[in-house]
Design a protein around this motif. Structure first.
Motif, PDB file in Angstrom:
ATOM      1  N   ASN A 141      47.846  32.506  20.397  1.00 42.05           N
ATOM      2  CA  ASN A 141      48.887  32.678  21.422  1.00 42.05           C
ATOM      3  C   ASN A 141      49.241  34.139  21.665  1.00 42.05           C
ATOM      4  N   ASN A 142      48.760  35.021  20.805  1.00 39.43           N
ATOM      5  CA  ASN A 142      49.065  36.448  20.940  1.00 39.43           C
ATOM      6  C   ASN A 142      47.899  37.238  21.527  1.00 39.43           C
ATOM      7  N   MET A 143      46.933  36.524  22.111  1.00 35.76           N
ATOM      8  CA  MET A 143      45.762  37.191  22.669  1.00 35.76           C
ATOM      9  C   MET A 143      45.772  37.078  24.186  1.00 35.76           C
ATOM     10  N   LEU A 144      45.521  38.168  24.860  1.00 34.54           N
ATOM     11  CA  LEU A 144      45.468  38.204  26.317  1.00 34.54           C
ATOM     12  C   LEU A 144      44.026  37.909  26.745  1.00 34.54           C
ATOM     13  N   LEU A 145      43.651  36.648  26.634  1.00 34.81           N
ATOM     14  CA  LEU A 145      42.279  36.240  26.930  1.00 34.81           C
ATOM     15  C   LEU A 145      42.006  36.313  28.428  1.00 34.81           C
ATOM     16  N   GLY A 146      40.774  36.647  28.756  1.00 41.48           N
ATOM     17  CA  GLY A 146      40.373  36.775  30.150  1.00 41.48           C
ATOM     18  C   GLY A 146      40.361  38.203  30.653  1.00 41.48           C
ATOM     19  N   PHE A 147      40.775  39.136  29.804  1.00 38.67           N
ATOM     20  CA  PHE A 147      40.814  40.546  30.200  1.00 38.67           C
ATOM     21  C   PHE A 147      39.386  41.087  30.191  1.00 38.67           C
ATOM     22  N   PRO A 148      38.948  41.689  31.296  1.00 34.77           N
ATOM     23  CA  PRO A 148      37.574  42.205  31.346  1.00 34.77           C
ATOM     24  C   PRO A 148      37.417  43.532  30.618  1.00 34.77           C
ATOM     25  N   HIS A 149      36.191  43.844  30.257  1.00 35.14           N
ATOM     26  CA  HIS A 149      35.933  45.163  29.684  1.00 35.14           C
ATOM     27  C   HIS A 149      36.118  46.175  30.808  1.00 35.14           C
ATOM     28  N   PRO A 150      36.893  47.246  30.572  1.00 38.48           N
ATOM     29  CA  PRO A 150      37.223  48.187  31.650  1.00 38.48           C
ATOM     30  C   PRO A 150      36.145  49.227  31.959  1.00 38.48           C
ATOM     31  N   SER A 151      34.989  49.125  31.347  1.00 38.52           N
ATOM     32  CA  SER A 151      33.922  50.091  31.582  1.00 38.52           C
ATOM     33  C   SER A 151      33.521  50.115  33.051  1.00 38.52           C
ATOM     34  N   GLY A 152      33.237  51.301  33.550  1.00 36.23           N
ATOM     35  CA  GLY A 152      32.732  51.434  34.908  1.00 36.23           C
ATOM     36  C   GLY A 152      31.414  50.704  35.092  1.00 36.23           C
ATOM     37  N   GLY A 153      30.682  50.485  33.994  1.00 36.24           N
ATOM     38  CA  GLY A 153      29.419  49.769  34.044  1.00 36.24           C
ATOM     39  C   GLY A 153      29.568  48.265  34.154  1.00 36.24           C
ATOM     40  N   ASN A 154      30.786  47.754  34.009  1.00 28.94           N
ATOM     41  CA  ASN A 154      31.030  46.316  34.109  1.00 28.94           C
ATOM     42  C   ASN A 154      31.298  45.976  35.573  1.00 28.94           C
ATOM     43  N   GLY A 155      30.255  45.630  36.293  1.00 34.80           N
ATOM     44  CA  GLY A 155      30.373  45.325  37.719  1.00 34.80           C
ATOM     45  C   GLY A 155      31.151  44.053  38.010  1.00 34.80           C
ATOM     46  N   HIS A 156      31.387  43.229  37.018  1.00 33.10           N
ATOM     47  CA  HIS A 156      32.104  41.966  37.212  1.00 33.10           C
ATOM     48  C   HIS A 156      33.595  42.082  36.899  1.00 33.10           C
ATOM     49  N   ARG A 157      34.060  43.273  36.492  1.00 31.87           N
ATOM     50  CA  ARG A 157      35.437  43.390  36.000  1.00 31.87           C
ATOM     51  C   ARG A 157      36.473  43.025  37.061  1.00 31.87           C
TER      52      ARG A 157
END
Length: 183
Positions: A141-157
């Motif tokens: 319950n203390n995890m913010l699940l669904g957060f994308p990796h913020p890397s510029g290389g992550n085209g799906h973020r």
């Protein structure tokens, strides 16, 4: 890593204790560059800063750095086939050396923090955290699940963030409504 070394070199003679130098390294180097910019933008869009009574998540890397503990599920640099390990191949939880590093490093470290809000950056980190929650090392319950990796290389973020944004906002509201504080 380069930014970390520069910070240490520049701090020598100005800052005297190793602990103070390491704090400067963490402030200056954590998620440095484009990754930090993307991370701040997404955290601000979720409204995290309002719960922390700061003007922006940018403050977490400056005057409000005492409110954040940046870390990694793999506490040491990992290379696979001569390249920086991406978290995908080999499978992080099916590779004994990596799993051992997680348990002896990250799991032990995060266990010292009372009820932390954990923001996993990407699906591979989320898999590790879900595993640790299943082993009772963390509260799911203390995890913010669904957060994308913020890397510029992550085209799906952008797509991943948009798809999970409302769920993450509700999770933050629930976390902070329980009287949780960060810091």
């Amino acid at each position: 890593m380069k930014k970390s070394y520069s910070t240490v070199i520049n701090a020598k003679g100005l800052i005297h204790s190793d602990e103070e130098i390491l704090n400067e390294v963490k402030k200056n180097s954590s998620f440095e560059g484009t990754m930090r910019k993307n991370l701040i933008q997404m955290l601000d869009e979720l409204g995290l800063h309002t719960y922390l009574n700061i003007s922006s998540a940018l403050d977490l890397f400056n005057e409000a750095s005492h409110l954040v503990h940046t870390t990694s599920v793999l506490t040491y640099p990992v290379f696979y086939n001569g390249k920086n390990y991406s978290g995908t191949t080999p499978n992080i939880l099916k590779t004994e050396l990596l799993k051992k590093n997680i348990m002896e490093g990250f799991a032990a470290e995060i266990g010292t923090i009372e009820s932390p809000l954990i923001i996993p950056l990407g699906v591979n980190v989320s898999k590790v955290l879900n595993y640790l929650a299943g082993q009772n090392y963390l509260d799911a319950n203390n995890m913010l699940l669904g957060f994308p990796h913020p890397s510029g290389g992550n085209g799906h973020r952008h797509k991943q963030f948009a798809a999970n944004k409302e769920q993450m906002k509700m999770m933050l509201q629930h976390y902070f409504s329980k009287g949780m504080t960060v810091g």
